[in-house]
Design a protein around this motif. Structure first.
Motif: not given
Length: 293
Positions: A206-216, A183-186, A218-219, A156-157
């Motif tokens: 070993h996963p890493r996830v970054y947002d659109a600004s390049g900030k990590q 995570l955010q849709r769109g 998730l680890s 839902g979110s």
């Protein structure tokens, strides 16, 4: 699952330093350019820069992808196309959700030798609202249980995802691992993974996830077991990938399956025919270090 009896952290750091020093010395000596060093370690890359549209040439990025399947039951429905607007000015592969009736996948075979460590990067944006768990980024399309990099579903979110490893048989609650927060849709995200073979048939991912600004954001410490806080396994109900690896555990796989890489829409049973898309951009697989932006 197997227990890992040795730590590779110090070894990996030392190896990375040695590789960096060796490459640097070779470049100083004029034996290895920066471009040559990059080319030697990038084993697959696709930016979908060949063309936009629905042509096979566009979707396979000038035949960079050796396999392209549209499972459309002879209807002519096409789920994949290439559109502008990806991160960094790249084009993006658009994949449409058409429920359990239609599926489509790209796959490249023999990207890395069996049992060889590698790193993966791709960007993804999800606009879909289906609540079924679509396997959208995997190793071999047909053997996704060995390693699904990203299985997504709507909440839902926003949307959530897990990585999955059960190539030698599913064990609950340690077959799927994912973050608690949606995570955010769109929005575009950068996903990176280090697939570390601890021996010929066992891996730690070993996963890493970054947002659109390049900030990590998730680890591996954020990737939790299924039914976190409730389901018990090996004396605990609060495993994360970080604690699982620290305890010496790894995952049994078919190494031949991990030599391939695929993405798309698996036509998951129970998926809603929303007609909404998700997108991929800037895929890179390499053997030396984290790809970065």
């Amino acid at each position: 699952m197997r227990t890992r009896t040795r730590s590779r952290g110090g070894w990996l750091l030392a190896a990375a330093v040695c590789v960096a020093l060796t490459a640097g010395l070779l470049r100083i000596a004029g034996c290895l350019s920066s471009t040559a060093a990059h080319a030697a370690t990038v084993v697959f890359e696709s930016n979908w820069s060949t063309d936009t549209g629905t042509s096979r040439e566009a979707v396979t990025d000038g035949k960079r992808w050796g396999n392209y399947w549209e499972f459309n039951r002879g209807t002519g429905v096409q789920l994949m196309s290439v559109v502008p607007g990806g991160p960094g000015g790249h084009n993006a592969l658009k994949v449409v959700q058409r429920g359990p009736t239609f599926a489509a996948n790209l796959q490249q075979d023999h990207v890395v030798p069996a049992s060889k460590d590698f790193y993966v990067r791709f960007y993804m944006r999800n606009d879909d609202t289906s609540s079924a768990g679509d396997h959208v980024v995997t190793v071999d399309t047909w053997k996704y249980g060995n390693l699904t990099f990203l299985r997504k579903w709507n909440t839902g979110s926003g949307w959530q995802f897990v990585i999955s490893l059960y190539g030698c048989g599913f064990t609950y609650p340690i077959g799927h691992w994912g973050p608690h927060a949606p995570l955010q849709r769109g929005a575009w995200y950068r996903f990176e993974y280090f697939v570390d073979f601890v021996d010929a048939t066992d891996v730690q991912v070993h996963p890493r996830v970054y947002d659109a600004s390049g900030k990590q954001i998730l680890s591996e410490a954020d990737f939790q077991q299924s039914d976190f806080g409730n389901a018990m396994w090996s004396g605990r109900n609060d495993w994360t990938l970080a604690s699982y690896y620290q305890a010496g555990h790894s995952f049994c796989v078919d190494p031949a399956a991990l030599a391939n890489f695929g993405l798309g829409n698996n036509g998951q049973a129970g998926a809603a025919d929303t007609g909404l898309p998700w997108y991929f951009a800037a895929v890179q697989i390499r053997t030396d270090w984290w790809p970065g932006p």
